[in-house]
Enzyme design. Structure first.
Site, PDB file in Angstrom:
ATOM      1  CD  GLU A  92     -26.813   0.994  -0.897  1.00 59.71           C
ATOM      2  OE1 GLU A  92     -25.677   0.475  -0.958  1.00 59.71           O
ATOM      3  OE2 GLU A  92     -27.770   0.627  -1.605  1.00 59.71           O
ATOM      4  CE1 TYR A  93     -22.155   3.425  -2.917  1.00 65.15           C
ATOM      5  CE2 TYR A  93     -20.146   4.703  -2.636  1.00 65.15           C
ATOM      6  CZ  TYR A  93     -20.814   3.652  -3.220  1.00 65.15           C
ATOM      7  OH  TYR A  93     -20.160   2.822  -4.082  1.00 65.15           O
TER       8      TYR A  93
ATOM      9  CG  ASN B 128     -26.843   1.753  -5.733  1.00 67.47           C
ATOM     10  OD1 ASN B 128     -28.054   1.561  -5.624  1.00 67.47           O
ATOM     11  ND2 ASN B 128     -26.009   0.782  -6.024  1.00 67.47           N
TER      12      ASN B 128
ATOM     13  NE  ARG C 286     -26.268 -11.865  -3.380  1.00 62.01           N
ATOM     14  CZ  ARG C 286     -24.947 -11.683  -3.335  1.00 62.01           C
ATOM     15  NH1 ARG C 286     -24.167 -12.640  -2.905  1.00 62.01           N
ATOM     16  NH2 ARG C 286     -24.408 -10.545  -3.734  1.00 62.01           N
ATOM     17  CG  MET C 287     -28.751  -9.705  -7.270  1.00 60.24           C
ATOM     18  SD  MET C 287     -29.991  -9.120  -6.098  1.00 60.24           S
ATOM     19  CE  MET C 287     -30.633  -7.701  -6.988  1.00 60.24           C
TER      20      MET C 287
ATOM     21  N   GLY D 183     -31.642  -6.365  -2.844  1.00 62.80           N
ATOM     22  CA  GLY D 183     -30.587  -7.230  -2.337  1.00 62.80           C
ATOM     23  C   GLY D 183     -31.038  -8.672  -2.152  1.00 62.80           C
TER      24      GLY D 183
ATOM     25  CE  LYS E 191     -30.091  -0.575  -7.456  1.00 63.16           C
ATOM     26  NZ  LYS E 191     -28.670  -0.781  -7.273  1.00 63.16           N
TER      27      LYS E 191
ATOM     28  N   PRO F 130     -22.579  -9.159 -14.954  1.00 60.50           N
ATOM     29  CG  PRO F 130     -20.585 -10.055 -14.144  1.00 60.50           C
ATOM     30  CD  PRO F 130     -21.807 -10.417 -14.943  1.00 60.50           C
TER      31      PRO F 130
ATOM     32  CG  ASN G 246     -26.137  -2.035  -9.837  1.00 63.87           C
ATOM     33  OD1 ASN G 246     -27.328  -1.728  -9.913  1.00 63.87           O
ATOM     34  ND2 ASN G 246     -25.606  -2.523  -8.732  1.00 63.87           N
TER      35      ASN G 246
END
Length: 305
Positions: free
Chosen positions: A176-177, A173, A10-11, A121, A169, A66, A93
């Protein structure tokens, strides 16, 4: 510019799409043949193996695979044919300490490594990504054109030396949490608090807050969208996974003796949700993660009487 995108999920596909549309020549590789077929339809030139990039004089390699050993395995394959001055970009990531190690190792062969924190995203494909880039400034400047073509306007910046991109990054994140958890808990109180019998219109409240309130945001816009679709959330489970970056943020903060109680609490809620199935707030976090990142939502299994 001529680049290779390795990992066309996707990315990766989205990055290739934006680069192709900006006029760059994009070669691609993925072990999944269906992803290769889809990428070929948007103008990506597919190769049958990573080694085949050597036949096309590619000097820039953008990894969207990954984290962990997968990144190292791809880098090891590139090193077999890479030349001095080539540039490897890790847009996944990865842990920032791993990026520092990879950069140091590749420099022994005069190969540059950029760690590129990537945010945006599933919406980044059309709107552009936010790219946080660490590594040698010289390498960043060489690929600045393609980086900016993938990013949203003003959405790409060199943030520091090797590891800094993935460090920034990671903290992003972690924040974001906390933000997701705060919104989710607030709407949980609105739904099941003092006026639960009256059933407040959560979509209307989210829409109201998006017009002039101090808590308006893109995430709140997505929350409004979610509430317009389903305010009860009865059909989904409340377990939400922690991807690792929130944990890394807390660990690094503790190493620096910096208190991060909000992020730490949000991380603990995710662990609790995995153990118990969560509640309305964790369901809402799961829905929001799906809306901005395409993360999987677990459907609630209906009990058979």
């Amino acid at each position: 510019m001529k680049i290779a995108v390795i990992g066309l999920g996707r990315m990766g596909e989205a990055i290739a799409f934006r680069a192709v549309n900006a006029g760059h020549t994009v070669f691609g590789f993925d072990l999944n043949k269906n992803m290769c077929i889809a990428a070929e339809k948007i103008g990506v030139r597919i190769v049958s193996s990573i080694q085949d990039f050597a036949h096309h004089d590619v000097r820039i390699f953008w990894l969207m695979v990954p984290q962990g050993e997968f990144v190292d395995k791809v880098i090891d394959q590139i090193r077999l044919f890479a030349r001095a001055g080539d540039i490897i970009i890790d847009g996944g990531n990865s842990k920032f300490t791993h990026s520092m190690r990879r950069a140091d190792s590749l420099l022994l062969d005069n190969i540059f490594f950029l760690d590129c924190g990537t945010s945006g995203g599933i919406h980044g494909r059309e709107k552009g990504f936010c790219l946080m880039v660490g590594g040698q400034k010289e390498a960043y400047e060489k690929v600045s054109e393609v980086l900016h073509s993938v990013a949203m306007h003003d959405g790409c910046s060199y943030v520091g030396p090797s590891g800094a991109g993935h460090y920034v990054k990671m903290v992003h994140n972690g924040i974001e949490y906390g933000i997701l958890q705060a919104y989710a808990e607030g709407f949980h109180v609105l739904k099941e608090g003092e006026f639960q019998k009256e059933k407040l219109n959560l979509e209307a409240i989210a829409r109201l807050w998006n017009h002039g309130s101090v808590v308006r945001s893109w995430i709140l816009e997505l929350l409004q969208e979610a509430m317009n679709e389903d305010q009860e959330l009865d059909t989904i489970a409340g377990n939400i996974a922690a991807t690792g970056m929130g944990k890394w943020t807390v660990e690094q903060a503790h190493k620096s003796a910096i208190p991060v109680p909000t992020i730490q609490a949000a991380l603990q809620v995710r662990s609790w949700s995995e153990e118990t199935g969560g509640n309305y707030a964790t369901k809402l976090v799961a829905v929001l993660r799906n809306k901005f990142g395409g993360h999987t939502i677990t459907k609630k299994i209906k009990e058979v009487l």
